[in-house]
Design an enzyme around this catalytic site. Structure first.
Site, PDB file in Angstrom:
ATOM      1  N   ARG A 163       0.858  -1.185   0.000  1.00  0.00           N
ATOM      2  CA  ARG A 163       0.000   0.000   0.000  1.00  0.00           C
ATOM      3  C   ARG A 163       0.891   1.232   0.000  1.00  0.00           C
ATOM      4  O   ARG A 163       2.002   1.210   0.544  1.00  0.00           O
ATOM      5  CB  ARG A 163      -0.883   0.033   1.251  1.00  0.00           C
ATOM      6  CG  ARG A 163      -2.031  -0.963   1.239  1.00  0.00           C
ATOM      7  CD  ARG A 163      -3.161  -0.527   0.293  1.00  0.00           C
ATOM      8  NE  ARG A 163      -4.310  -1.404   0.355  1.00  0.00           N
ATOM      9  CZ  ARG A 163      -4.551  -2.401  -0.519  1.00  0.00           C
ATOM     10  NH1 ARG A 163      -3.723  -2.637  -1.500  1.00  0.00           N
ATOM     11  NH2 ARG A 163      -5.642  -3.135  -0.401  1.00  0.00           N
ATOM     12  N   HIS A 187      -1.567   0.805  -9.817  1.00  0.00           N
ATOM     13  CA  HIS A 187      -2.194  -0.205  -8.957  1.00  0.00           C
ATOM     14  C   HIS A 187      -2.725  -1.396  -9.782  1.00  0.00           C
ATOM     15  O   HIS A 187      -3.906  -1.751  -9.688  1.00  0.00           O
ATOM     16  CB  HIS A 187      -3.340   0.430  -8.146  1.00  0.00           C
ATOM     17  CG  HIS A 187      -3.650  -0.320  -6.875  1.00  0.00           C
ATOM     18  ND1 HIS A 187      -3.922   0.294  -5.686  1.00  0.00           N
ATOM     19  CD2 HIS A 187      -3.724  -1.647  -6.623  1.00  0.00           C
ATOM     20  CE1 HIS A 187      -4.172  -0.619  -4.748  1.00  0.00           C
ATOM     21  NE2 HIS A 187      -4.050  -1.813  -5.302  1.00  0.00           N
TER      22      HIS A 187
HETATM   23  P1  NAP Z   1      -1.797 -12.036   4.205  1.00  0.00           P
HETATM   24  O1  NAP Z   1      -1.949 -13.411   3.657  1.00  0.00           O
HETATM   25  O2  NAP Z   1      -2.675 -11.624   5.334  1.00  0.00           O
HETATM   26  O3  NAP Z   1      -0.268 -11.847   4.618  1.00  0.00           O
HETATM   27  C1  NAP Z   1       0.188 -10.753   5.331  1.00  0.00           C
HETATM   28  C2  NAP Z   1       1.648 -10.986   5.709  1.00  0.00           C
HETATM   29  O4  NAP Z   1       2.168  -9.792   6.292  1.00  0.00           O
HETATM   30  C3  NAP Z   1       1.806 -12.112   6.745  1.00  0.00           C
HETATM   31  O5  NAP Z   1       2.939 -12.874   6.468  1.00  0.00           O
HETATM   32  C4  NAP Z   1       1.979 -11.335   8.049  1.00  0.00           C
HETATM   33  O6  NAP Z   1       2.757 -12.007   9.034  1.00  0.00           O
HETATM   34  C5  NAP Z   1       2.743 -10.121   7.548  1.00  0.00           C
HETATM   35  N1  NAP Z   1       2.592  -9.017   8.504  1.00  0.00           N
HETATM   36  C6  NAP Z   1       1.464  -8.376   8.902  1.00  0.00           C
HETATM   37  N2  NAP Z   1       1.736  -7.441   9.821  1.00  0.00           N
HETATM   38  C7  NAP Z   1       3.068  -7.480  10.027  1.00  0.00           C
HETATM   39  C8  NAP Z   1       3.955  -6.777  10.862  1.00  0.00           C
HETATM   40  N3  NAP Z   1       3.519  -5.827  11.716  1.00  0.00           N
HETATM   41  N4  NAP Z   1       5.271  -7.078  10.820  1.00  0.00           N
HETATM   42  C9  NAP Z   1       5.719  -8.048   9.986  1.00  0.00           C
HETATM   43  N5  NAP Z   1       4.931  -8.767   9.160  1.00  0.00           N
HETATM   44  C10 NAP Z   1       3.620  -8.485   9.185  1.00  0.00           C
HETATM   45  O7  NAP Z   1      -2.031 -10.950   3.060  1.00  0.00           O
HETATM   46  P2  NAP Z   1      -1.813 -11.117   1.456  1.00  0.00           P
HETATM   47  O8  NAP Z   1      -2.985 -11.781   0.844  1.00  0.00           O
HETATM   48  O9  NAP Z   1      -0.465 -11.683   1.227  1.00  0.00           O
HETATM   49  O10 NAP Z   1      -1.857  -9.588   1.008  1.00  0.00           O
HETATM   50  C11 NAP Z   1      -0.924  -8.669   1.537  1.00  0.00           C
HETATM   51  C12 NAP Z   1      -1.234  -7.256   1.077  1.00  0.00           C
HETATM   52  O11 NAP Z   1      -0.927  -7.073  -0.292  1.00  0.00           O
HETATM   53  C13 NAP Z   1      -2.695  -6.827   1.171  1.00  0.00           C
HETATM   54  O12 NAP Z   1      -3.064  -6.490   2.497  1.00  0.00           O
HETATM   55  C14 NAP Z   1      -2.730  -5.627   0.258  1.00  0.00           C
HETATM   56  O13 NAP Z   1      -2.399  -4.467   0.988  1.00  0.00           O
HETATM   57  C15 NAP Z   1      -1.623  -5.926  -0.750  1.00  0.00           C
HETATM   58  N6  NAP Z   1      -2.181  -6.191  -2.092  1.00  0.00           N
HETATM   59  C16 NAP Z   1      -1.887  -5.321  -3.085  1.00  0.00           C
HETATM   60  C17 NAP Z   1      -2.385  -5.539  -4.366  1.00  0.00           C
HETATM   61  C18 NAP Z   1      -2.036  -4.626  -5.511  1.00  0.00           C
HETATM   62  O14 NAP Z   1      -2.619  -4.732  -6.574  1.00  0.00           O
HETATM   63  N7  NAP Z   1      -1.050  -3.791  -5.365  1.00  0.00           N
HETATM   64  C19 NAP Z   1      -3.199  -6.655  -4.619  1.00  0.00           C
HETATM   65  C20 NAP Z   1      -3.475  -7.526  -3.576  1.00  0.00           C
HETATM   66  C21 NAP Z   1      -2.964  -7.286  -2.304  1.00  0.00           C
HETATM   67  P3  NAP Z   1       2.298 -13.428   9.652  1.00  0.00           P
HETATM   68  O15 NAP Z   1       2.497 -14.436   8.541  1.00  0.00           O
HETATM   69  O16 NAP Z   1       3.199 -13.631  10.773  1.00  0.00           O
HETATM   70  O17 NAP Z   1       0.846 -13.251  10.025  1.00  0.00           O
END
Ligand code: NAP
Length: 309
Positions: free
Chosen positions: A224, A272
């Site tokens: 983000r 994006h």
């Molecule tokens: P996810 O499965 O919930 O994974 C989040 C990861 O971030 C997990 O490994 C989590 O750790 C880690 N994390 C969260 N808070 C943290 C912290 N304070 N310190 C260190 N690590 C932390 O989410 P996802 O599906 O991979 O998606 C991630 C993000 O990608 C979304 O929230 C969104 O913002 C972004 N995204 C962007 C696009 C785009 O088009 N640009 C598209 C889709 C998603 P743990 O494993 O320990 O829980």
């Protein structure tokens, strides 16, 4: 069962028709801003208005049409105990892996130089890369980060990962928690951000973090915009701490036309698009979960609102 679809799409029938097909017994409605309550059991949403929660008081769960729920958690009137379910992969992680690989290769294989050479009609071969010169660090090891990490490790890049909790991944060295962030950064030249936006991760990529990366650092932000402190990136580029950045997400989208990022040669901007929501995969996943939830079966992807993802 009643389902309401709530997103700013001029043609909501593109969504409601397939939802109806996938849930043949359900009553499926598109949100009508001027309408009255339909007593929906489930809502499928993207950036819903606050009125949704005033009007629909019988919701059992809401399903977000994206992986990140940072925008949803700030909608006024969101009931504190409502079950929120986020999108899990649904075809996004492969797109993200492809995008990150593309941006990495642009840097590691100096593709811009070859484009410039073509414009000048020059045939000149540069040294092959040493993969060990391009260690990649992935922030976030969730659905997206893990897939990105695996893809790059399969191509023999050295990959490091950082998350909140411990992870065990083949061929990837992982670090957990804020206290180990410096260790992770020390190993990293190409920093890839796939974190969710939470109170803990907002502004996480600041000058101090960028200064800890290896020389010739590259930043790829697909998380983000609010993860990155814009002025700190510009300063780190100017100070030579970072060589280039590829940014897909921004604090304000669309990126304002007078933003300094637009005119930098060392910044690549995309609007994006690194991972798009794919309608078919998305609706199959969400309607499958609605069926399970309605039948009392457990579902995955429920957001822990206390930690913000
Ligand atoms: P996810 O499965 O919930 O994974 C989040 C990861 O971030 C997990 O490994 C989590 O750790 C880690 N994390 C969260 N808070 C943290 C912290 N304070 N310190 C260190 N690590 C932390 O989410 P996802 O599906 O991979 O998606 C991630 C993000 O990608 C979304 O929230 C969104 O913002 C972004 N995204 C962007 C696009 C785009 O088009 N640009 C598209 C889709 C998603 P743990 O494993 O320990 O829980």
């Amino acid at each position: 069962m009643k389902v309401v679809f709530v997103a700013q799409d001029p043609k909501p029938e593109r969504w409601t028709a397939p939802i109806q097909k996938l849930l043949p017994g359900a009553e499926v409605h598109a949100w009508n801003p001027d309408g009255t309550a339909i007593d929906a059991d489930y809502a499928i949403v993207w950036q819903p208005p606050a009125e949704l929660f005033e009007r629909e008081q019988k919701l059992k769960a809401i399903f977000n049409l994206g992986a990140g729920i940072d925008g949803l958690l700030t909608v006024p009137n969101l009931p504190p105990n409502l079950t929120i379910v986020r999108l899990e992969d649904a075809g996004m992680s492969v797109q993200m892996a492809e995008y990150v690989l593309h941006q990495l290769v642009e840097a590691s294989r100096e593709m811009e130089i070859y484009r410039e050479q073509q414009r000048a009609g020059t045939w000149k071969i540069h040294r092959p890369i040493k993969r060990t010169d391009w260690p990649v660090g992935i922030m976030g090891l969730g659905q997206i980060g893990k897939r990105v990490a695996r893809t790059l490790a399969d191509l023999d890049y050295q990959v490091f990962g950082w998350a909140r909790s411990e992870h065990q991944l083949d061929n990837i060295t992982t670090f957990a928690g804020r206290q180990n962030l410096p260790d992770f950064l020390k190993h990293t030249r190409v920093l890839v951000n796939t974190l969710p936006l939470t109170d803990e991760t907002r502004n996480i990529i600041d000058y101090d973090v960028l200064a800890q990366l290896q020389p010739g650092a590259v930043v790829i932000n697909v998380g983000r915009g609010e993860h990155l402190v814009d002025e700190d990136l510009l300063k780190a580029l100017d100070d030579g701490l970072v060589a280039r950045a590829s940014l897909d997400v921004f604090r304000k989208e669309p990126l304002p036309s007078d933003h300094p990022f637009w005119t930098r040669k060392d910044i690549t901007i995309t609007p994006h698009i690194s991972a798009r929501t794919l309608r078919e995969e998305t609706l199959e996943q969400i309607t499958g979960k609605i069926r399970d939830h309605a039948n009392g079966r457990p579902i995955t992807g429920i957001v822990d609102t206390s930690r913000g993802y």
